[in-house]
Design a protein around this motif. Structure first.
Motif, PDB file in Angstrom:
ATOM      1  N   GLN A 173      78.777  56.319  25.182  1.00  0.00           N
ATOM      2  CA  GLN A 173      79.237  55.479  26.299  1.00  0.00           C
ATOM      3  C   GLN A 173      79.232  54.026  25.835  1.00  0.00           C
ATOM      4  O   GLN A 173      78.188  53.477  25.503  1.00  0.00           O
ATOM      5  CB  GLN A 173      78.298  55.654  27.495  1.00  0.00           C
ATOM      6  CG  GLN A 173      78.587  54.733  28.659  1.00  0.00           C
ATOM      7  CD  GLN A 173      79.805  55.194  29.447  1.00  0.00           C
ATOM      8  OE1 GLN A 173      79.884  56.351  29.822  1.00  0.00           O
ATOM      9  NE2 GLN A 173      80.731  54.292  29.676  1.00  0.00           N
ATOM     10  N   ALA A 192      80.156  50.068  26.893  1.00  0.00           N
ATOM     11  CA  ALA A 192      80.216  49.291  28.130  1.00  0.00           C
ATOM     12  C   ALA A 192      81.663  49.141  28.594  1.00  0.00           C
ATOM     13  O   ALA A 192      82.536  48.747  27.823  1.00  0.00           O
ATOM     14  CB  ALA A 192      79.592  47.917  27.910  1.00  0.00           C
ATOM     15  N   GLY A 193      81.905  49.518  29.850  1.00  0.00           N
ATOM     16  CA  GLY A 193      83.226  49.368  30.444  1.00  0.00           C
ATOM     17  C   GLY A 193      84.238  50.426  30.057  1.00  0.00           C
ATOM     18  O   GLY A 193      85.399  50.337  30.440  1.00  0.00           O
ATOM     19  N   LYS A 194      83.834  51.436  29.302  1.00  0.00           N
ATOM     20  CA  LYS A 194      84.779  52.480  28.874  1.00  0.00           C
ATOM     21  C   LYS A 194      84.252  53.837  29.308  1.00  0.00           C
ATOM     22  O   LYS A 194      83.047  54.031  29.477  1.00  0.00           O
ATOM     23  CB  LYS A 194      84.964  52.436  27.360  1.00  0.00           C
ATOM     24  CG  LYS A 194      85.606  51.145  26.890  1.00  0.00           C
ATOM     25  CD  LYS A 194      86.008  51.229  25.461  1.00  0.00           C
ATOM     26  CE  LYS A 194      86.708  49.925  25.106  1.00  0.00           C
ATOM     27  NZ  LYS A 194      87.154  49.893  23.755  1.00  0.00           N
TER      28      LYS A 194
END
Length: 176
Positions: free
Chosen positions: A144, A146-148
Motif C-alpha cells: 500500500q 500513500a494515496g494509491k
C-alpha cells in the motif's frame, strides 16, 4: 510292477520334491525380505518426522509462518521493529541476505510511504529432523503506497529453519 503301482510310487517322490522346492523358495523370499528390511532401516526417510510428528510439524510451521509475517511486513514510520525482528528470527545466509536488501527497502519505504503486509497462506513441511526443517511456503503480500490502491502479490518460498535455543530460526530463504 503295474502302472498303478508305478504312479503310487512316484507320488511320494513328487510330494517330497515339491516340498523341498517350496522350502527353498520360502528361504529365498525370506532372505530377500530381510535384505529389503535392512535397506529400508538405513533410509534417510526414517529420520523425516514431518508426517509422523504432528506436534513438531505444527510448531515449526507456526514459528516459521510467524517469522515470515514479521520480517516481511513493515510500515514507513516503523521499519526499525521489522529490522529488530529479523535479527531475532533470521540467522546464517538468510540474515545476511536480508540485511543487504533491507537497507534499500527502508529507504524506499520512507520515501514512497510504502506499507507491506505479509500473510502466510499455506506452509508445508517437506523435511523435519530434531535440528532442522525444510518448508514450502505460499504467502500473499499486500503493498500500500500513500494515496494509491493496495496491490496483492503472491509468492512461493523454500525455507530452511534450524532449532536454536528452543526456537526455530530461518537460515535460508529461496524464492521459487
Amino acid at each position: 510292477m503295474t502302472t498303478s503301482e508305478e504312479a503310487q510310487d512316484r507320488r511320494p517322490r513328487y510330494h517330497r520334491t515339491a516340498a523341498a522346492l517350496l522350502t527353498v523358495l520360502m528361504l529365498l523370499a525370506g532372505g530377500w525380505l530381510l535384505w529389503r528390511t535392512e535397506e529400508l532401516a538405513d533410509s534417510p526417510a526414517l529420520d523425516n518426522r514431518a508426517l509422523a510428528d504432528t506436534r513438531a510439524t505444527e510448531r515449526v510451521v507456526g514459528d516459521v509462518s510467524g517469522a515470515l509475517g514479521r520480517v516481511f511486513s513493515y510500515a514507513p514510520q516503523d521499519t526499525a521493529s521489522t529490522r529488530h525482528a529479523a535479527r531475532q528470527l533470521l540467522a546464517g545466509k538468510a540474515a545476511r541476505q536480508y540485511e543487504a536488501l533491507f537497507a534499500e527497502v527502508e529507504q524506499r519505504a520512507a520515501q514512497q510511504k510504502l506499507t507491506l503486509t505479509t500473510h502466510v497462506v499455506r506452509a508445508g513441511v517437506t523435511r523435519l529432523t530434531d535440528r532442522d526443517a525444510r518448508l514450502l511456503v505460499f504467502l500473499d503480500q499486500v503493498a500500500q503506497r500513500a494515496g494509491k490502491p493496495a496491490t496483492t502479490v503472491a509468492a512461493q518460498l523454500s525455507v530452511t529453519a534450524e532449532l536454536q535455543g528452543g526456537h526455530w530460526r530461518i537460515v535460508d530463504i529461496t524464492a521459487r
